[in-house]
Motif scaffolding. Structure first.
Motif, PDB file in Angstrom:
ATOM      1  N   TYR A 186       2.742   7.436  -2.187  1.00 41.28           N
ATOM      2  CA  TYR A 186       4.096   6.745  -2.089  1.00 41.28           C
ATOM      3  C   TYR A 186       4.787   7.169  -3.864  1.00 41.28           C
ATOM      4  N   TYR A 187       3.872   7.381  -4.452  1.00 43.84           N
ATOM      5  CA  TYR A 187       4.135   8.793  -5.709  1.00 43.84           C
ATOM      6  C   TYR A 187       5.383  10.184  -4.699  1.00 43.84           C
ATOM      7  N   ASN A 188       4.894  10.358  -4.288  1.00 40.44           N
ATOM      8  CA  ASN A 188       5.746  11.615  -3.102  1.00 40.44           C
ATOM      9  C   ASN A 188       6.405  11.314  -2.744  1.00 40.44           C
ATOM     10  N   THR A 189       6.825  10.153  -2.596  1.00 44.51           N
ATOM     11  CA  THR A 189       8.043   9.780  -2.015  1.00 44.51           C
ATOM     12  C   THR A 189       9.226   9.474  -2.882  1.00 44.51           C
ATOM     13  N   GLN A 190       9.036   9.007  -3.706  1.00 48.37           N
ATOM     14  CA  GLN A 190       9.789   8.278  -5.031  1.00 48.37           C
ATOM     15  C   GLN A 190      10.223  10.012  -5.948  1.00 48.37           C
ATOM     16  N   SER A 191       9.473  10.743  -5.542  1.00 48.61           N
ATOM     17  CA  SER A 191       9.674  12.298  -6.828  1.00 48.61           C
ATOM     18  C   SER A 191       9.948  13.711  -5.753  1.00 48.61           C
ATOM     19  N   THR A 192      10.419  14.115  -6.319  1.00 52.95           N
ATOM     20  CA  THR A 192      10.227  16.295  -6.079  1.00 52.95           C
ATOM     21  C   THR A 192       9.140  16.826  -6.637  1.00 52.95           C
ATOM     22  N   ILE A 193       8.716  16.367  -7.705  1.00 51.52           N
ATOM     23  CA  ILE A 193       7.574  16.596  -8.166  1.00 51.52           C
ATOM     24  C   ILE A 193       6.471  15.894  -6.908  1.00 51.52           C
ATOM     25  N   LYS A 194       5.232  16.804  -7.132  1.00 47.84           N
ATOM     26  CA  LYS A 194       4.632  16.013  -5.636  1.00 47.84           C
ATOM     27  C   LYS A 194       2.915  15.889  -6.902  1.00 47.84           C
ATOM     28  N   SER A 195       2.537  15.393  -5.901  1.00 49.70           N
ATOM     29  CA  SER A 195       1.149  14.706  -6.929  1.00 49.70           C
ATOM     30  C   SER A 195       0.455  15.452  -6.899  1.00 49.70           C
ATOM     31  N   GLU A 196      -0.776  16.038  -7.882  1.00 50.05           N
ATOM     32  CA  GLU A 196      -1.314  17.429  -7.708  1.00 50.05           C
ATOM     33  C   GLU A 196      -2.802  17.060  -6.899  1.00 50.05           C
ATOM     34  N   HIS A 197      -2.542  16.571  -6.126  1.00 51.92           N
ATOM     35  CA  HIS A 197      -3.677  15.950  -5.189  1.00 51.92           C
ATOM     36  C   HIS A 197      -3.206  17.313  -3.720  1.00 51.92           C
ATOM     37  N   PRO A 198      -4.058  17.453  -3.296  1.00 52.32           N
ATOM     38  CA  PRO A 198      -3.640  17.984  -2.008  1.00 52.32           C
ATOM     39  C   PRO A 198      -3.328  17.372  -0.505  1.00 52.32           C
ATOM     40  N   GLU A 199      -1.619  17.886  -0.310  1.00 60.39           N
ATOM     41  CA  GLU A 199      -1.213  17.101   0.485  1.00 60.39           C
ATOM     42  C   GLU A 199      -1.926  16.274   1.176  1.00 60.39           C
ATOM     43  N   ALA A 200      -2.626  17.452   1.702  1.00 59.89           N
ATOM     44  CA  ALA A 200      -3.251  17.235   2.894  1.00 59.89           C
ATOM     45  C   ALA A 200      -4.349  15.642   3.255  1.00 59.89           C
ATOM     46  N   LEU A 201      -4.382  14.806   1.373  1.00 57.30           N
ATOM     47  CA  LEU A 201      -4.649  13.887   1.505  1.00 57.30           C
ATOM     48  C   LEU A 201      -4.313  12.872   1.483  1.00 57.30           C
ATOM     49  N   VAL A 202      -2.937  13.263   0.820  1.00 48.15           N
ATOM     50  CA  VAL A 202      -2.005  11.796   0.584  1.00 48.15           C
ATOM     51  C   VAL A 202      -1.048  11.693   1.303  1.00 48.15           C
ATOM     52  N   GLU A 203      -0.951  12.102   2.609  1.00 44.30           N
ATOM     53  CA  GLU A 203       0.349  12.621   3.688  1.00 44.30           C
ATOM     54  C   GLU A 203       0.053  11.333   4.434  1.00 44.30           C
ATOM     55  N   ASP A 204      -1.088  11.053   4.811  1.00 46.84           N
ATOM     56  CA  ASP A 204      -1.604   9.276   5.282  1.00 46.84           C
ATOM     57  C   ASP A 204      -1.331   7.935   4.722  1.00 46.84           C
ATOM     58  N   GLY A 205      -1.243   8.540   3.556  1.00 45.94           N
ATOM     59  CA  GLY A 205      -1.793   7.240   2.914  1.00 45.94           C
ATOM     60  C   GLY A 205      -0.873   6.635   2.451  1.00 45.94           C
ATOM     61  N   ASN A 206       0.507   6.469   2.577  1.00 39.55           N
ATOM     62  CA  ASN A 206       1.212   5.386   2.538  1.00 39.55           C
ATOM     63  C   ASN A 206       1.721   4.669   3.982  1.00 39.55           C
ATOM     64  N   LYS A 207       1.710   5.675   4.900  1.00 42.80           N
ATOM     65  CA  LYS A 207       0.959   4.992   6.215  1.00 42.80           C
ATOM     66  C   LYS A 207      -0.201   3.786   6.384  1.00 42.80           C
ATOM     67  N   PHE A 208      -0.697   4.906   6.032  1.00 39.20           N
ATOM     68  CA  PHE A 208      -2.435   3.142   5.984  1.00 39.20           C
ATOM     69  C   PHE A 208      -1.961   2.182   5.619  1.00 39.20           C
ATOM     70  N   VAL A 209      -1.397   2.165   4.028  1.00 38.99           N
ATOM     71  CA  VAL A 209      -1.270   1.112   3.538  1.00 38.99           C
ATOM     72  C   VAL A 209      -0.078  -0.090   4.066  1.00 38.99           C
ATOM     73  N   ASN A 210       0.730   0.390   4.664  1.00 37.72           N
ATOM     74  CA  ASN A 210       1.539  -0.327   5.159  1.00 37.72           C
ATOM     75  C   ASN A 210       1.640  -1.158   6.353  1.00 37.72           C
ATOM     76  N   SER A 211       0.763   0.100   7.288  1.00 42.55           N
ATOM     77  CA  SER A 211      -0.003  -0.494   8.737  1.00 42.55           C
ATOM     78  C   SER A 211      -1.511  -1.404   8.391  1.00 42.55           C
ATOM     79  N   SER A 212      -1.849  -1.772   7.300  1.00 43.37           N
ATOM     80  CA  SER A 212      -2.833  -2.557   6.838  1.00 43.37           C
ATOM     81  C   SER A 212      -2.317  -4.078   6.648  1.00 43.37           C
ATOM     82  N   ILE A 213      -0.626  -3.904   5.889  1.00 41.35           N
ATOM     83  CA  ILE A 213      -0.620  -4.976   5.690  1.00 41.35           C
ATOM     84  C   ILE A 213      -0.346  -5.672   6.752  1.00 41.35           C
ATOM     85  N   LYS A 214       0.688  -4.429   7.831  1.00 43.98           N
ATOM     86  CA  LYS A 214       1.719  -5.278   9.113  1.00 43.98           C
ATOM     87  C   LYS A 214      -0.007  -6.134   9.922  1.00 43.98           C
ATOM     88  N   LEU A 215      -1.136  -5.880   9.298  1.00 42.28           N
ATOM     89  CA  LEU A 215      -2.387  -6.028  11.018  1.00 42.28           C
ATOM     90  C   LEU A 215      -2.306  -7.784  10.463  1.00 42.28           C
TER      91      LEU A 215
END
Length: 514
Positions: A212-241
């Motif tokens: 979520y931070y990466n969607t709000q900032s031009t400066i990205k988190s220190e975590h590898p992008e591959a680990l975080v790219e689907d995080g926001n989608k995952f939590v929103n899909s969980s709530i949708k379920l």
């Protein structure tokens, strides 16, 4: 030949006439059966084919709130062709929550089965042996001191990361430390709760706050992008379920499968479910070897096959994300709407965690002293519970409210109405945490007894201790370090109701407490 002649003899007008007669016969039979039903109770008039589905889909939260006001403490509705008795008084609820006779929550529902949950895990499992097996692992894991230590340490550590994200966003638009940030707390704390429950149940993060931070900032988190790219989608899909579960619970299979627009909605919901199940399967695959190497008392998932593990993970992560994050947002909203309550809370936090102390860490000992904060959590849950109804159905004839109810009768325990019942609660619409704090002002034991915050009996929420610990930690960490105000104080809280009440958005303005 004879059948062909009979078919040929029918005109199009005859077909319409026969259809009309069948329809009229069905409607007449439907209302005859309704008007001559045994044990008639007040309630909204059901419609043919759909019962009271129209009431449930428009604004289900408001509908259950109004049931007690319009029809009294015991009323009835109809969905999926079945009567459902709504109970809206605390002492009546005790009769269904605590006896083991009412362990069963719902009869077989094809929609819940189609979603892949019926008869599995603990939420929609009516097979006692299977349910008890899964329940034991949740209880052993979620209530152990070691598990709570992990929760406290992980929450403190993750808040440090969250604190860094807020400072980064705030300082980006400011030249000094006196920055202010307008942001959506609901998105942050859905991600936060999802990360925490994932860490403590699987040992792995979903990286949802980083995503979520990466969607709000031009400066990205220190975590590898591959680990975080689907995080926001995952939590929103969980709530949708969770929200989709209401649809599959109340809408019958004919409506879901054959009504054109609704059919497309059903397909989309099932695709969302499939996406989540695939994500959980990846987590299981990645963790299986390590899970097998862990001692039995370290993990709740070890002796189960992958399907059992998946359902337990889904229930733990969705339940731990949804109820905790939503209740925390409700707490923030009510505190900002009631400054005198917030000030009293800040006094408690500042006394236990002095401003002179710069540490972010909050200990178990600190948590145990936050008595007023705990009262705020209870009062928020009374005014706006995340779980607003819980179902039960009887497996043997039962006498209640002067009637004998047959096997299979369904009951809905209406927490929304019971928590504001005017004969039970003094000034029920007023937000006053002293109900659960000040014995001189209120009968605290009476109020605690009538608050069904986590359900009751064997079906009581296994994550209740985890939820309270995490909520107290977040209240202490957020308000020790930040001033929090609503962006628009006059705007009502944005919620929708699926299987739980969900906070859609909570826009706040935060700044460091100096």
């Amino acid at each position: 030949m004879i059948i062909q002649r009979i078919v040929d003899s029918f005109k199009i007008t005859d077909l319409f006439l026969h259809f009309f007669l069948i329809l009229v016969t069905y409607i007449f039979t439907f209302y005859y059966n309704y008007l001559t039903r045994p044990n008639p109770l007040p309630g909204p008039l059901p419609l043919p084919f759909i019962g009271n589905l129209h009431n449930l889909t428009y604004d289900i939260k408001q509908f259950y709130e109004q049931c007690q006001q319009k029809y009294g403490d015991i009323c009835e509705i109809m969905f999926n062709g079945n009567r459902c008795i709504i109970i809206s008084r605390p002492e009546y609820m005790e009769k269904f929550l605590y006896p083991t006779t009412f362990l069963m929550k719902i009869p077989y529902l094809q929609g819940i089965d189609e979603m892949g949950f019926y008869g599995r895990g603990i939420i929609f499992n009516n097979d006692y042996k299977s349910w008890y097996y899964h329940r034991q692992f949740f209880t052993q894991a979620l209530l152990t001191p070691k598990f709570m230590d992990t929760t406290i340490n992980s929450t403190n550590k993750l808040f440090e990361e969250l604190n860094g994200y807020w400072q980064s966003l705030g300082l980006h638009n400011s030249l000094d430390n006196n920055w202010t940030l307008e942001t959506d707390f609901s998105a942050w704390f859905r991600g936060f709760a999802n990360d925490i429950i994932s860490i403590i149940t699987t040992g792995e993060r979903t990286y949802t706050i980083a995503s979520y931070y990466n969607t709000q900032s031009t400066i990205k988190s220190e975590h590898p992008e591959a680990l975080v790219e689907d995080g926001n989608k995952f939590v929103n899909s969980s709530i949708k379920l969770i929200y989709d579960g209401k649809f599959f619970m109340f809408a019958g299979p004919f409506i879901r499968h054959y009504v054109p627009i609704i059919r497309n909605m059903s397909i989309s919901m099932l695709k969302n479910r499939d996406y989540l199940f695939e994500r959980f399967d990846i987590i299981i695959k990645n963790r299986r070897k390590k899970i097998e190497e862990m001692p039995l008392d370290d993990v709740l998932l070890k002796p189960m096959n992958d399907e059992q593990v998946r359902i337990n993970l889904v229930e733990a992560i969705l339940g731990g994300t949804d109820t905790t994050s939503n209740l925390f947002c409700f707490i923030i909203y009510f505190l900002c709407k009631h400054p005198h309550v917030k000030q009293k809370m800040l006094s408690e936090i500042d006394f236990i965690l002095p401003k002179s102390s710069k540490k972010l860490y909050v200990s178990q000992d600190d948590i145990s002293k936050l008595k007023y904060c705990k009262a705020i959590i209870k009062e928020t849950s009374r005014i706006l519970p995340t779980v607003y109804i819980t179902p039960r159905y009887i497996t043997e004839e039962y006498e209640f409210a002067g009637y004998k109810w047959p096997v299979g009768t369904q009951f809905h325990l209406n927490f929304l109405a019971a928590n504001k019942h005017p004969e039970i609660w003094l000034n029920p619409e007023i937000f006053d945490p002293d109900r659960f704090y000040d014995d001189n002002k209120y009968d605290q034991k009476f109020n605690d007894k009538n608050l069904f915050m986590f359900g009751g009996s064997q079906r009581i929420c296994p994550g209740r201790k985890l939820a309270m610990t995490e909520l107290l930690l977040l209240m202490a960490l957020v308000f020790k370090n930040y001033n929090v105000e609503l962006v628009n104080k006059n705007e009502p809280l944005k919620v929708n109701a699926g299987l739980t009440i969900n906070c859609e958005e909570l826009k706040v303005r935060i700044s460091p407490r100096i």
